[in-house]
Scaffold this motif. Structure first.
Motif, short mmCIF file in Angstrom:
data_model
loop_
_atom_site.label_atom_id
_atom_site.label_comp_id
_atom_site.label_asym_id
_atom_site.label_seq_id
_atom_site.Cartn_x
_atom_site.Cartn_y
_atom_site.Cartn_z
N GLY A 95 0.79 -1.22 0.00
CA GLY A 95 0.00 0.00 0.00
C GLY A 95 0.82 1.27 0.00
N GLU A 96 2.13 1.15 0.10
CA GLU A 96 2.99 2.31 0.21
C GLU A 96 3.75 2.57 -1.10
OE1 GLU A 96 6.19 3.91 3.46
OE2 GLU A 96 6.48 1.86 2.74
N VAL A 97 3.77 3.83 -1.53
CA VAL A 97 4.65 4.25 -2.62
C VAL A 97 5.90 4.82 -1.98
CG1 VAL A 97 4.98 5.83 -4.54
CG2 VAL A 97 2.76 4.73 -4.21
N GLN A 98 7.02 4.17 -2.19
CA GLN A 98 8.27 4.61 -1.57
C GLN A 98 9.00 5.57 -2.51
OE1 GLN A 98 8.92 0.29 -0.42
NE2 GLN A 98 10.33 1.32 0.99
N TRP A 99 8.74 6.85 -2.29
CA TRP A 99 9.37 7.89 -3.10
C TRP A 99 10.82 8.07 -2.67
CZ3 TRP A 99 7.32 10.57 -7.14
CH2 TRP A 99 5.94 10.45 -7.35
N PRO A 100 11.70 8.27 -3.63
CA PRO A 100 13.09 8.58 -3.26
C PRO A 100 13.18 9.96 -2.61
CG PRO A 100 12.78 8.83 -5.62
CD PRO A 100 11.51 8.24 -5.10
N ARG A 101 14.03 10.08 -1.61
CA ARG A 101 14.25 11.38 -0.98
C ARG A 101 15.37 12.14 -1.68
NH1 ARG A 101 11.49 12.56 3.43
NH2 ARG A 101 10.32 10.91 4.46
N ARG A 102 16.14 11.42 -2.49
CA ARG A 102 17.19 12.07 -3.27
C ARG A 102 17.34 11.30 -4.58
NH1 ARG A 102 19.23 9.54 1.00
NH2 ARG A 102 19.32 11.49 2.17
N LEU A 103 17.94 11.95 -5.56
CA LEU A 103 18.13 11.35 -6.88
C LEU A 103 19.60 11.06 -7.13
CD1 LEU A 103 15.68 13.58 -8.95
CD2 LEU A 103 15.27 11.30 -8.00
N PRO A 104 19.90 10.01 -7.87
CA PRO A 104 18.96 9.05 -8.44
C PRO A 104 18.40 8.12 -7.37
CG PRO A 104 21.19 8.31 -8.86
CD PRO A 104 21.31 9.67 -8.22
N PRO A 105 17.23 7.52 -7.60
CA PRO A 105 16.65 6.62 -6.62
C PRO A 105 17.45 5.33 -6.49
CG PRO A 105 15.37 6.61 -8.63
CD PRO A 105 16.38 7.70 -8.79
N ASP A 106 17.35 4.70 -5.34
CA ASP A 106 17.96 3.41 -5.09
C ASP A 106 16.88 2.33 -5.24
OD1 ASP A 106 19.14 1.10 -4.21
OD2 ASP A 106 19.73 1.88 -2.25
N PRO A 107 16.91 1.51 -6.27
CA PRO A 107 15.86 0.50 -6.48
C PRO A 107 15.69 -0.47 -5.32
CG PRO A 107 17.19 0.76 -8.46
CD PRO A 107 17.89 1.51 -7.38
N GLN A 108 16.69 -0.58 -4.46
CA GLN A 108 16.56 -1.47 -3.31
C GLN A 108 15.65 -0.89 -2.22
OE1 GLN A 108 17.84 -4.70 -3.05
NE2 GLN A 108 18.14 -4.25 -5.23
N THR A 109 15.48 0.42 -2.23
CA THR A 109 14.66 1.06 -1.20
C THR A 109 13.58 1.97 -1.77
OG1 THR A 109 16.26 2.88 -1.06
CG2 THR A 109 16.55 1.04 0.48
N ASP A 110 13.66 2.31 -3.05
CA ASP A 110 12.75 3.29 -3.65
C ASP A 110 12.06 2.73 -4.89
OD1 ASP A 110 13.96 5.09 -1.82
OD2 ASP A 110 15.50 5.60 -3.32
N PHE A 111 10.90 3.31 -5.21
CA PHE A 111 10.35 3.11 -6.53
C PHE A 111 11.29 3.80 -7.52
CE2 PHE A 111 5.62 1.94 -6.36
CZ PHE A 111 5.75 1.30 -5.14
N ALA A 112 11.53 3.16 -8.66
CA ALA A 112 12.47 3.73 -9.62
C ALA A 112 12.02 3.39 -11.04
CB ALA A 112 13.88 3.19 -9.38
N VAL A 113 12.08 4.37 -11.92
CA VAL A 113 11.78 4.14 -13.33
C VAL A 113 13.00 3.51 -13.98
CG1 VAL A 113 11.28 5.27 -15.53
CG2 VAL A 113 10.15 6.05 -13.43
N THR A 114 12.79 2.41 -14.68
CA THR A 114 13.91 1.71 -15.31
C THR A 114 13.84 1.72 -16.83
OG1 THR A 114 12.70 -0.40 -15.14
CG2 THR A 114 14.19 0.18 -13.32
N ARG A 115 12.70 2.16 -17.39
CA ARG A 115 12.62 2.26 -18.85
C ARG A 115 11.57 3.29 -19.23
NH1 ARG A 115 10.90 -2.50 -20.12
NH2 ARG A 115 8.75 -2.00 -20.69
N VAL A 116 11.92 4.13 -20.19
CA VAL A 116 10.99 5.09 -20.79
C VAL A 116 11.21 5.06 -22.28
CG1 VAL A 116 10.37 7.52 -21.05
CG2 VAL A 116 10.86 6.61 -18.77
N GLU A 117 10.17 4.70 -23.03
CA GLU A 117 10.27 4.70 -24.49
C GLU A 117 9.03 5.36 -25.07
OE1 GLU A 117 10.96 0.86 -26.12
OE2 GLU A 117 12.79 0.49 -24.94
N LYS A 118 9.24 6.44 -25.79
CA LYS A 118 8.13 7.12 -26.43
C LYS A 118 7.64 6.29 -27.61
CE LYS A 118 6.81 11.41 -28.75
NZ LYS A 118 7.25 12.76 -29.21
N LEU A 119 6.32 6.16 -27.72
CA LEU A 119 5.71 5.44 -28.83
C LEU A 119 5.14 6.47 -29.80
CD1 LEU A 119 3.88 2.62 -26.82
CD2 LEU A 119 6.20 2.63 -27.79
#
Length: 418
Positions: A95-119
């Protein structure tokens, strides 16, 4: 009679502006980092979960890869393929969205985008679905008021992961400026986007790879969803049969207007489930600035006239008033309560009947279907086949026995509280 003082810029009563400011403080982001859409690499992919989604938006591109899209409106519908990494189960709460407190996010502790592809086109979007097809079932999320593009992306990723939904995730994100004082701008943005959503739903419903569509809409996004479905009902004479389940979470819709929208859907409506809560502070504010008319998401479904009207309409209402989450506004319980988000993915999306012998959700959760209501720690429900004629009666004078739109307006004891 005294004259109501209005805020010069927004045209709102001063008390409404004060309430908006208070609400903005309650809804503060807690200091998390902004601009999280730049992809990061995964050091150990096996330790994290991945949610892949197709995102359609009527937002204007921001020109910044860290945000992708702004809160302004675009005449073009854009499509993006996005993947989000979810931290290991041992490091997060359901139920929790774990937002990063600093960038770049750490995938071990934060939600992180790993792919972005424009269609580049609808054809590429259709090809994406063909590659990611999960049994032909599409799960479409429409976010609510005061959401950035990244807010909506992370929320859908959380819902899909935590619900265990067996479907292909899709997001429709509309131009919200993500500022509490821009409530009216956001509302007009939903109107701006309704034809785009209608067209998208029709495209899904006619795609041979799609067998079923479930829509989950939240807050102001429920208005957009109902308007898109209403347009489809008027234009086509019915809602596409593949659209089988519609879930309205904390619906920010005027009760009278919802009754009219419902009629315009026509015959053969999808199965509707609504999540309501009488302690929803966001809906209390919406009521304040919308002429003091009750919102659908703040009713007490066990009280009359709502109970009888829900029965006749065949709408399942689940009361989350007593559900406790970390959300200070009490507006996002559907996603933040582990029991409720799992109920969405494992039961409601599959069209299953909820029974008290099969599903226990904790003390105080009430479901009302066909006039059945229990408040003993279970979700109690029954299938219904009642006619919806009461929704289609013409409005009558208030001194006579009222029709649905008028009875819902009365609000009894079920309205939002400040």
């Amino acid at each position: 009679m005294g004259r109501r003082v209005r805020h010069r810029r927004y045209g709102l009563p001063v008390r409404a502006v004060a309430a908006l400011v208070s609400l903005s403080l309650l809804a503060g982001c807690g200091g998390h980092a902004k601009g999280v859409m730049t992809p990061v690499a995964l050091a150990s992919p096996a330790a994290t979960a991945q949610v892949e989604m197709l995102v359609a938006t009527t937002r204007e591109p921001s020109g910044n890869p860290a945000t992708l899209f702004s809160g302004e409106r675009s005449a073009e519908l854009s499509f993006t393929d996005i993947a989000v990494s979810i931290p290991p189960a041992s490091r997060r709460k359901v139920g929790e969205v774990q937002w990063p407190r600093r960038l770049p996010p750490d995938p071990q502790t934060d939600f992180a985008v790993t792919r972005v592809e424009k269609l580049a086109s609808r054809d590429e979007a259709r090809a994406w679905f063909h590659r990611h097809n999960v049994g032909g079932h599409v799960f479409l999320f429409v976010h609510g008021f005061n959401n950035t593009y990244e807010d909506a992306v992370f929320r859908l990723a959380q819902i899909v992961h935590d619900s265990g939904a067996k479907a292909t995730p899709m997001l429709f994100t509309w131009p919200s400026r993500a500022r509490v004082l821009d409530y009216n701008y956001d509302k007009e943005s939903t109107n701006y986007s309704r034809t785009a959503l209608e067209d998208g739903l029709r495209a899904l419903a006619t795609a041979p790879d799609v067998t079923e569509v479930t829509i989950l809409a939240h807050s102001m996004g429920t208005w957009l969803t109902m308007e898109a479905l209403r347009q489809m009902g008027i234009r086509d004479g019915r809602i596409a049969p593949k659209i089988r389940n519609v879930i309205l979470a904390s619906p920010d819709i005027d009760l009278d207007v919802f009754a009219k929208q419902w009629v315009d859907l026509g015959k053969g409506r999808p199965k509707f489930t609504i999540f309501v809560s009488q302690d929803d502070r966001a809906l209390a504010l919406s009521r304040l600035i919308s002429g003091d008319v009750s919102r659908l998401g703040a009713i007490d479904p066990t009280a009359e006239p709502y109970r009888s009207q829900l029965e006749k309409a065949g709408i399942t209402a689940i009361d989350l008033t007593k559900v406790k989450t970390e959300d200070g506004l009490h507006h996002g319980k559907f996603a933040e309560s582990p029991e409720i988000v799992q109920l969405i993915g494992q039961r409601i999306m599959t069209g299953q009947t909820l029974t008290d012998s099969e599903m226990t959700l904790g003390d105080g959760i009430t479901a009302v279907v066909a006039g059945t209501a229990k408040n003993v720690g279970t979700v109690a429900a029954a299938t219904i086949s009642a006619p919806v004629n009461i929704l289609e009666q013409p409005a009558r004078p208030r001194k006579k026995k009222p029709a649905l739109g008028e009875t819902l307006e009365s609000d009894a004891e079920g309205g939002a509280t400040n």
